[in-house]
Design a protein around this motif. Structure first.
Motif, PDB file in Angstrom:
ATOM      1  N   ARG A 194      -4.114  21.163  -8.974  1.00  0.00           N
ATOM      2  CA  ARG A 194      -5.076  20.371  -8.190  1.00  0.00           C
ATOM      3  C   ARG A 194      -6.027  21.278  -7.425  1.00  0.00           C
ATOM      4  NH1 ARG A 194      -0.726  15.689  -6.425  1.00  0.00           N
ATOM      5  NH2 ARG A 194      -1.074  14.392  -8.272  1.00  0.00           N
ATOM      6  N   SER A 195      -5.526  22.403  -6.907  1.00  0.00           N
ATOM      7  CA  SER A 195      -6.399  23.328  -6.169  1.00  0.00           C
ATOM      8  C   SER A 195      -7.441  23.968  -7.084  1.00  0.00           C
ATOM      9  CB  SER A 195      -5.572  24.408  -5.466  1.00  0.00           C
ATOM     10  OG  SER A 195      -5.101  25.386  -6.382  1.00  0.00           O
ATOM     11  N   ARG A 237      -8.011  21.155 -11.893  1.00  0.00           N
ATOM     12  CA  ARG A 237      -7.508  20.786 -13.225  1.00  0.00           C
ATOM     13  C   ARG A 237      -7.030  19.341 -13.177  1.00  0.00           C
ATOM     14  NH1 ARG A 237      -8.741  24.156 -15.218  1.00  0.00           N
ATOM     15  NH2 ARG A 237      -7.324  25.879 -15.243  1.00  0.00           N
ATOM     16  N   VAL A 242      -4.688  16.317 -13.552  1.00  0.00           N
ATOM     17  CA  VAL A 242      -3.232  16.223 -13.529  1.00  0.00           C
ATOM     18  C   VAL A 242      -2.838  14.768 -13.759  1.00  0.00           C
ATOM     19  CG1 VAL A 242      -1.144  16.487 -12.126  1.00  0.00           C
ATOM     20  CG2 VAL A 242      -3.014  18.146 -11.903  1.00  0.00           C
ATOM     21  N   HIS A 267      -5.510  20.131 -19.180  1.00  0.00           N
ATOM     22  CA  HIS A 267      -5.001  18.958 -18.462  1.00  0.00           C
ATOM     23  C   HIS A 267      -3.502  19.162 -18.293  1.00  0.00           C
ATOM     24  CE1 HIS A 267      -5.526  14.465 -17.742  1.00  0.00           C
ATOM     25  NE2 HIS A 267      -4.237  14.694 -17.498  1.00  0.00           N
ATOM     26  N   VAL A 300       1.899  21.568  -9.684  1.00  0.00           N
ATOM     27  CA  VAL A 300       0.935  20.474  -9.518  1.00  0.00           C
ATOM     28  C   VAL A 300      -0.068  20.819  -8.419  1.00  0.00           C
ATOM     29  CG1 VAL A 300       0.674  18.066  -8.776  1.00  0.00           C
ATOM     30  CG2 VAL A 300       2.422  18.673 -10.466  1.00  0.00           C
TER      31      VAL A 300
END
Length: 138
Positions: free
Chosen positions: A121-122, A125, A127, A97, A117
């Motif tokens: 996100r890709s 994970r 965030v 995380h 970030v």
């Protein structure tokens, strides 16, 4: 009657990963250690300390590096944007995380918080962005 006993894991319950950059990264790492967690440091390159802007930041980097359970120094030849981006990607790949202290603005240079970030996100994970509304980045 037979009693069932669950074996509790040994070692720290908290495992934090940080690149030990000045500011929030070093603060996060210090708090992980303060609560008895284990710290993993991802250093973008040999000579990374030279990229930090203050003597205090370099001293904290060295102190946290010594206290880390694991230190990974990436093979970049110098601490530059590409090395910072790679370190951010390795950090994301090694965490469950991502906690990001981020104002939501574009990165000021390659490998900044916005890039890390976006990568997290890709990868799908989780965030959590930590930022107080109305606060401006210095």
């Amino acid at each position: 009657m037979e009693h069932w006993r669950r074996e509790l894991p040994t070692g720290p319950q908290l495992y934090g990963v940080s690149s030990l950059a000045e500011g929030a990264d070093q603060l996060f790492a210090a708090h992980v250690l303060a609560v008895g967690g284990a710290l993993e440091a991802i250093l973008p390159s040999a000579g990374y300390a030279s990229s930090l802007s203050s003597d205090g930041g370099r001293a904290r980097l060295e102190e946290l590096r010594r206290a880390a359970a694991t230190v990974i120094t990436l093979p970049s030849s110098k601490p530059d944007g590409q090395a910072f981006l790679t370190a951010g990607q390795v950090l994301v790949d090694r965490c469950d995380h991502l906690l990001a202290v981020w104002d939501g603005q574009p990165a000021r240079g390659q490998g900044g918080t916005a890039d890390v970030v976006a990568y997290a996100r890709s990868c799908g994970r989780p965030v959590t962005v930590l930022w107080v509304d109305g606060v401006l980045r210095a």
